[in-house]
Design a protein around this motif. Structure first.
Motif, PDB file in Angstrom:
ATOM      1  N   VAL A 144      64.813   5.087  22.059  1.00 42.99           N
ATOM      2  CA  VAL A 144      64.578   6.280  22.865  1.00 42.99           C
ATOM      3  C   VAL A 144      65.637   6.353  23.961  1.00 42.99           C
ATOM      4  O   VAL A 144      66.025   5.326  24.524  1.00 42.99           O
ATOM      5  N   LYS A 182      69.715  13.573  24.006  1.00 47.66           N
ATOM      6  CA  LYS A 182      69.607  12.913  22.714  1.00 47.66           C
ATOM      7  C   LYS A 182      70.795  13.248  21.823  1.00 47.66           C
ATOM      8  O   LYS A 182      71.353  12.370  21.156  1.00 47.66           O
ATOM      9  N   TRP A 187      63.462  13.593  15.520  1.00 46.93           N
ATOM     10  CA  TRP A 187      64.236  12.359  15.624  1.00 46.93           C
ATOM     11  C   TRP A 187      65.434  12.417  14.677  1.00 46.93           C
ATOM     12  O   TRP A 187      65.481  13.241  13.754  1.00 46.93           O
ATOM     13  N   ARG A 234      62.606  12.603  23.522  1.00 42.43           N
ATOM     14  CA  ARG A 234      61.690  12.203  24.594  1.00 42.43           C
ATOM     15  C   ARG A 234      60.493  13.142  24.712  1.00 42.43           C
ATOM     16  O   ARG A 234      59.529  12.822  25.409  1.00 42.43           O
TER      17      ARG A 234
END
Length: 246
Positions: free
Chosen positions: A198, A205, A229, A245
């Motif tokens: 993470v 990200k 993801w 997140r």
């Protein structure tokens, strides 16, 4: 920009049963994350600010093959009596002895109810304060190469790197170690167990994924479709995911 390991992701035919096993084995609690996903987490675990890892079991239709997993966890003990008691308790929960060529060693190799190998270690001073998981172990062919990639990929502190192993621990000095160990076995099948990471608060990200690609990570398509993801592999082909997140 940094990433932290947060989940040991285990695939299973029956995520609920395997998740319950690991929660009872570790003295943690079970949390359901929706159909086909069961987590085992210590009380108070915050996956958005982790100092260690929890277990996340995901349902898949394929059973484990006879191939030994290249990622596994080792459990800590505090005495010879504790080790014997823990092994007996784990067997009562459904663990079975496993043989991976370990020979005559002071630790005990077991497998969870679906055959995922793990070890119950003899007492070792370096693992006295890790919690129930002493370390997450990854088989690799070149620990020094893994040290270069993972040392840049995540914010855990590198404690040791040799031709035989590379060892990290969370920067706060608590929780389990992550150890890449040299192995003669060559990766031939997808990992049944992998790490999820993470980003730190405030990190982007997409930028983190781009940074990993520049370090040598490759995109991985496992049929995940449109998910929050990103699935990648490290330079030796170990699968891992970068979580969002939110």
């Amino acid at each position: 920009m940094t990433l932290r390991p947060v989940l040991v992701n285990i695939k299973a035919l029956d995520d609920s049963a395997v998740g319950r096993f690991w929660a009872e084995a570790l003295g943690w609690r079970v949390t359901g994350e929706g159909p086909g996903a069961t987590a085992a987490k210590p009380v108070g675990f915050d996956w958005l600010d982790p100092v260690g890892v929890c277990i996340d079991v995901i349902a898949v239709p394929e059973p484990k093959t006879a191939t030994k997993n290249r990622v596994h966890v080792d459990l800590a003990t505090t005495s010879a009596a504790h080790q014997a008691e823990l092994v007996a308790r784990l067997k009562a929960l459904g663990a079975t002895p496993a043989h991976v060529g370990q020979g005559d060693v002071p630790w005990t190799v077991l497998a969870d109810p679906e055959g995922n190998e793990f070890c119950v270690l003899e007492p070792r001073e370096m693992y006295r304060d890790t919690g129930p998981i002493a370390r997450v172990v990854v088989d690799c062919t070149d620990p020094r190469a893994m040290a270069r990639f993972w040392g840049e990929a995540m914010d855990w502190t590198l404690h040791e790197v040799t031709d035989d192993q590379a060892v990290w621990r969370p920067a706060k000095g608590v929780g389990p170690y992550l150890e890449f160990l040299r192995s003669p076995d060559v990766k031939t099948v997808p990992d049944r167990v992998h790490l999820d990471l993470v980003p730190d608060p405030g990190d982007n990200k997409a930028a983190e994924v781009a940074r990993l690609r520049a370090l040598g990570a490759a995109d991985l398509d496992v049929g995940q479709g449109d998910v929050p993801w990103t699935c990648l592999t490290d330079p030796e082909g170990h699968e891992f995911c970068v979580l969002a997140r939110s």
